[in-house]
Design an enzyme around this catalytic site. Structure first.
Site, PDB file in Angstrom:
ATOM      1  N   HIS A   1       0.897  -1.419   0.200  1.00  0.00           N
ATOM      2  CA  HIS A   1      -0.109   0.029   0.264  1.00  0.00           C
ATOM      3  C   HIS A   1       0.801   1.201  -0.111  1.00  0.00           C
ATOM      4  CE1 HIS A   1      -3.440  -2.469   1.304  1.00  0.00           C
ATOM      5  NE2 HIS A   1      -2.418  -3.290   2.280  1.00  0.00           N
TER       6      HIS A   1
ATOM      7  N   SER B   1      14.759  22.249 -14.755  1.00  0.00           N
ATOM      8  CA  SER B   1      13.578  23.016 -15.041  1.00  0.00           C
ATOM      9  C   SER B   1      14.120  24.499 -15.547  1.00  0.00           C
ATOM     10  CB  SER B   1      12.986  23.061 -13.678  1.00  0.00           C
ATOM     11  OG  SER B   1      11.985  24.377 -13.427  1.00  0.00           O
TER      12      SER B   1
ATOM     13  N   LYS C   1      15.772  22.218  -9.480  1.00  0.00           N
ATOM     14  CA  LYS C   1      15.169  20.809  -9.881  1.00  0.00           C
ATOM     15  C   LYS C   1      15.865  19.956 -10.757  1.00  0.00           C
ATOM     16  CE  LYS C   1      10.877  20.147  -9.855  1.00  0.00           C
ATOM     17  NZ  LYS C   1       9.690  20.111 -10.318  1.00  0.00           N
TER      18      LYS C   1
ATOM     19  N   GLU D   1       9.365   9.357 -16.373  1.00  0.00           N
ATOM     20  CA  GLU D   1       8.149   9.620 -16.844  1.00  0.00           C
ATOM     21  C   GLU D   1       7.614   9.420 -18.112  1.00  0.00           C
ATOM     22  OE1 GLU D   1       7.407  13.855 -14.772  1.00  0.00           O
ATOM     23  OE2 GLU D   1       9.448  13.788 -15.278  1.00  0.00           O
TER      24      GLU D   1
END
Ligand code: ARG
Length: 470
Positions: A165, A286, A292, A299
């Site tokens: 979970h 970024s 970042k 992704e």
């Protein structure tokens, strides 16, 4: 309003949209050359095998065969050099090649299509393309598995939290986690090989659907084209796209595995988890937030799954209502497979690169492994093993120990012995031996478990298996 006026106006609207009339629209919907040109090498290889067989069976002359083969080789060079002009008027790769052959060698070109139809021709070309792609996928999967085995070996002892979970469950080793993916990609490998084995039958010679009256030798062409045997039923042969569906189904399951691993990499590389750092090669910055480092490759691997799964559904849907044998619907089989194969190849390569390059933060993993009372099961097991407490009761006692630790804002192994004894008088100092994450992981020696020695056994199994299977 009369019918007459009605018809006229609707025609006018339709005519306005398509200035060049119905014939142009037919060409637009019918032509597949824009994408099936990718089958040129298979088309030419199939035609050379066919012409050779026709001559050996005395259906065409040796001199026509030689002209045909010479012409086909010329066409192959022209296409490879980028100098071939493909025509939509000629619909598809088969007719483009045949028309050019006629330009090059004249009348003999017309004999190539004896005892053959575009229906068995396209079934052959496409199958050979899928076969090559599935073989490439097998190689790519072996590369990914090898990369995972390297990381698993390095981290057979590295403790991290195991989750259910996505909540801390029990300490596991990072090597064990890597080996879970080896199992998944190992099944993908075996599925790819299964579909390769089943597609190992040659469609050529099924002709339009009923076979042919010419005394051809289908075994000869099958062998020449690297198949074990010809297909057995000509009707099935020209209406079957299972080889493509199976490839895409295997690809979709594999992509789903890649997506899950990609998702974990996204989570692990957040500052909050900090389990891994991605190499610069597989991340981006970024444009506005200088701090970042984004896991774009992961992704995109995750996102490619959408296309691959969608392509499988697209072809299943094309095929599902078709009567036997060939229908033009089947021309819509190619783009889905091309796209799925390309996407999978890219995703496998990107994942292999990420796995090889990522830097594991063992300290962060270990720290997280100890949070969330991850050794609670070990305490319960200790009570069962050492004090003979029934498991259900041990579970209850442990629950109280966890509540106490929570109340004192500390970890289980930091509770005083007296605290633990206030919950169960039989608990001794020895209990602390099982409450550290490393000892917890090391104790799970059951077959397939997370203990380093078990992980190493899993690694040995896969290394041997990969060596044996080639
Ligand atoms: N371009 C066609 C396809 O991809 C080739 C087969 C055409 N056969 C036919 N009977 N029209 O399916």
């Amino acid at each position: 309003m009369s019918d007459d006026i009605d018809n006229k106006s609707s025609n006018q609207m339709w005519g306005g949209r398509f200035a060049s009339g119905p014939a142009a629209i037919m060409e637009e919907i019918n032509a597949s050359i824009d994408y099936d040109r990718r089958l040129f090498a298979q088309d030419i290889e199939g035609s050379i095998a066919h012409a050779t067989m026709l001559a050996d069976c005395h259906i065409i002359s040796a001199s026509d065969r030689d002209k045909i083969i010479h012409g086909l080789n010329t066409i192959r060079s022209e296409i490879e050099a980028g100098g071939f002009s493909f025509s939509r008027k000629l619909e598809d790769i088969h007719m483009n090649v045949e028309a050019r052959l006629a330009d090059l060698i004249g009348a003999a070109a017309g004999r190539l299509h004896t005892a053959r139809s575009r229906n068995d021709q396209v079934a052959l070309d496409f199958r050979m393309w899928v076969r090559a792609e599935a073989a490439k996928t097998v190689a790519a999967l072996k590369g990914l598995i090898a990369a995972l085995l390297v990381r698993a070996e390095e981290h057979a002892k590295t403790v991290m939290p195991g989750f259910t979970h996505l909540q801390t469950a029990q300490p596991v080793t990072f090597g064990h986690h890597c080996m879970a993916y080896v199992e998944m990609f190992g099944r993908d490998l075996s599925r790819m090989r299964d579909c390769l084995a089943r597609m190992d039958e040659c469609p050529l010679g099924a002709a339009a659907l009923a076979g042919t009256g010419f005394a051809i030798d289908r075994h000869q062409t099958a062998t020449a084209l690297g198949f074990s045997t010809p297909t057995r039923n000509s009707i099935d042969t020209v209406s079957d796209r299972d080889f493509a569906l199976e490839f895409m189904a295997a690809a979709a399951i594999c992509a789903t595995h890649l997506s899950r691993l990609a998702e974990e990499i996204v989570i692990w590389s957040t500052p909050q988890f900090g389990f891994v750092r991605l190499s610069d090669a597989f991340s981006t910055g970024s444009s506005i937030m200088p701090q970042k480092k984004n896991p774009d490759a992961a992704e995109l691997v995750r996102a490619k799954t959408g296309r691959i799964n969608g392509n499988l559904i697209a072809l299943l849907t094309v095929m599902k209502g078709l009567p036997l044998a060939y229908s033009k619907d089947m021309q819509e089989d190619k783009e889905a497979v091309f796209d799925a194969a390309e996407s999978l190849e890219l995703a496998l390569a990107a994942m292999t690169g990420m796995i090889s390059d990522l830097v594991v933060d063992e300290k962060a993993m270990k720290k997280a492994a100890g949070s969330g009372f991850s050794t609670a099961t070990d305490l319960a097991d200790w009570l069962v093993r050492e004090l003979g407490v029934p498991f259900r009761e041990a579970h209850h006692i442990t629950g109280r120990a966890v509540a106490l630790a929570e109340e004192k804002r500390t970890a289980l192994e930091r509770l005083d012995l007296a605290d633990l004894q206030s919950i169960h008088g039989g608990i001794t100092e020895a209990v602390f031996d099982v409450l550290t994450v490393a000892k917890s992981a090391a104790s799970r020696k059951s077959f397939g478990g997370t203990a380093p020695q078990e992980v190493r056994r899993q690694i040995r199994y896969w290394k041997k298996k990969l060596e044996k299977d080639g």
